[in-house]
Design a protein around this motif. Structure first.
Motif, mmCIF file in Angstrom:
data_model
loop_
_atom_site.group_PDB
_atom_site.id
_atom_site.type_symbol
_atom_site.label_atom_id
_atom_site.label_comp_id
_atom_site.label_asym_id
_atom_site.label_seq_id
_atom_site.Cartn_x
_atom_site.Cartn_y
_atom_site.Cartn_z
ATOM 1 N N ASN A 69 87.371 4.877 28.343
ATOM 2 C CA ASN A 69 86.635 5.996 27.784
ATOM 3 C C ASN A 69 85.232 6.056 28.360
ATOM 4 N N TYR A 88 83.248 9.548 24.462
ATOM 5 C CA TYR A 88 84.391 10.457 24.505
ATOM 6 C C TYR A 88 85.624 9.626 24.797
ATOM 7 N N THR A 90 89.119 9.644 25.838
ATOM 8 C CA THR A 90 89.887 10.619 26.604
ATOM 9 C C THR A 90 91.329 10.785 26.130
ATOM 10 N N ASN A 93 91.107 12.613 22.545
ATOM 11 C CA ASN A 93 90.156 13.723 22.416
ATOM 12 C C ASN A 93 89.229 13.595 21.211
ATOM 13 N N PHE A 151 87.486 16.186 32.033
ATOM 14 C CA PHE A 151 88.597 15.241 32.087
ATOM 15 C C PHE A 151 89.943 15.920 32.269
#
Length: 153
Positions: A69, A88, A90, A93, A151
């Motif tokens: 992340n 964040y 990934t 989310n 991303f």
């Protein structure tokens, strides 16, 4: 250890990424400097960036979904209120923004499927902190779409 793809992606677009991140942060906090780091956040360290209560509410197998992340640390030149961290995650989310307020550390946790929630450093739900609450919510509204797009590449 970093995810090689995440590391390569950040290296390849570092200047553009840093410029955009600086513009987003500058809309809320002026005079910020920052460090950009990509790191692996495993289940042992997950509580440092996302309260476990929040993760459990999002996914029954939360211990296995926290992996490579993005973490960005912002340091203000002028005061501690401008110091904060954006994470964040990934795979699931989730965006978290954490920083100090009068009672300790506050975490704003945001995901597309749930309303933003506030937690303290012990993982308990709290009311939105007066001094940083509105600012962090504005940042979340700017960072979240940027990270989703970044991303998605």
């Amino acid at each position: 250890m970093l995810n090689i793809d995440l590391e390569r992606l950040l290296y390849a677009v570092q200047i553009d990424f840093q410029t955009e991140v600086t513009k987003i942060a500058g809309q809320v906090f002026s005079n910020t400097q920052f460090q950009l780091s990509a790191r692996k956040i495993g289940k042992v360290h997950a509580a440092l960036v996302v309260p476990q209560i929040y993760l459990k509410s999002l996914h029954k197998d939360y211990q296995n979904i926290v992996d490579n992340n993005l973490a960005i640390t912002f340091k203000s030149k002028n005061r501690a209120v401008g110091n904060f961290q954006v994470n964040y995650l990934t795979k699931i989310n989730i965006l978290t923004i954490s920083g100090y307020y009068k009672d300790g550390t506050a975490y704003l946790c945001s995901s597309p499927t749930m309303n933003p929630d506030w937690y303290n450093g012990k993982g308990y739900k709290i009311a939105r902190p007066n001094c940083i609450g509105e600012k962090f919510e504005l940042l979340a509204n700017k960072f979240y779409p940027f990270f989703e797009e970044f991303f998605a590449v």
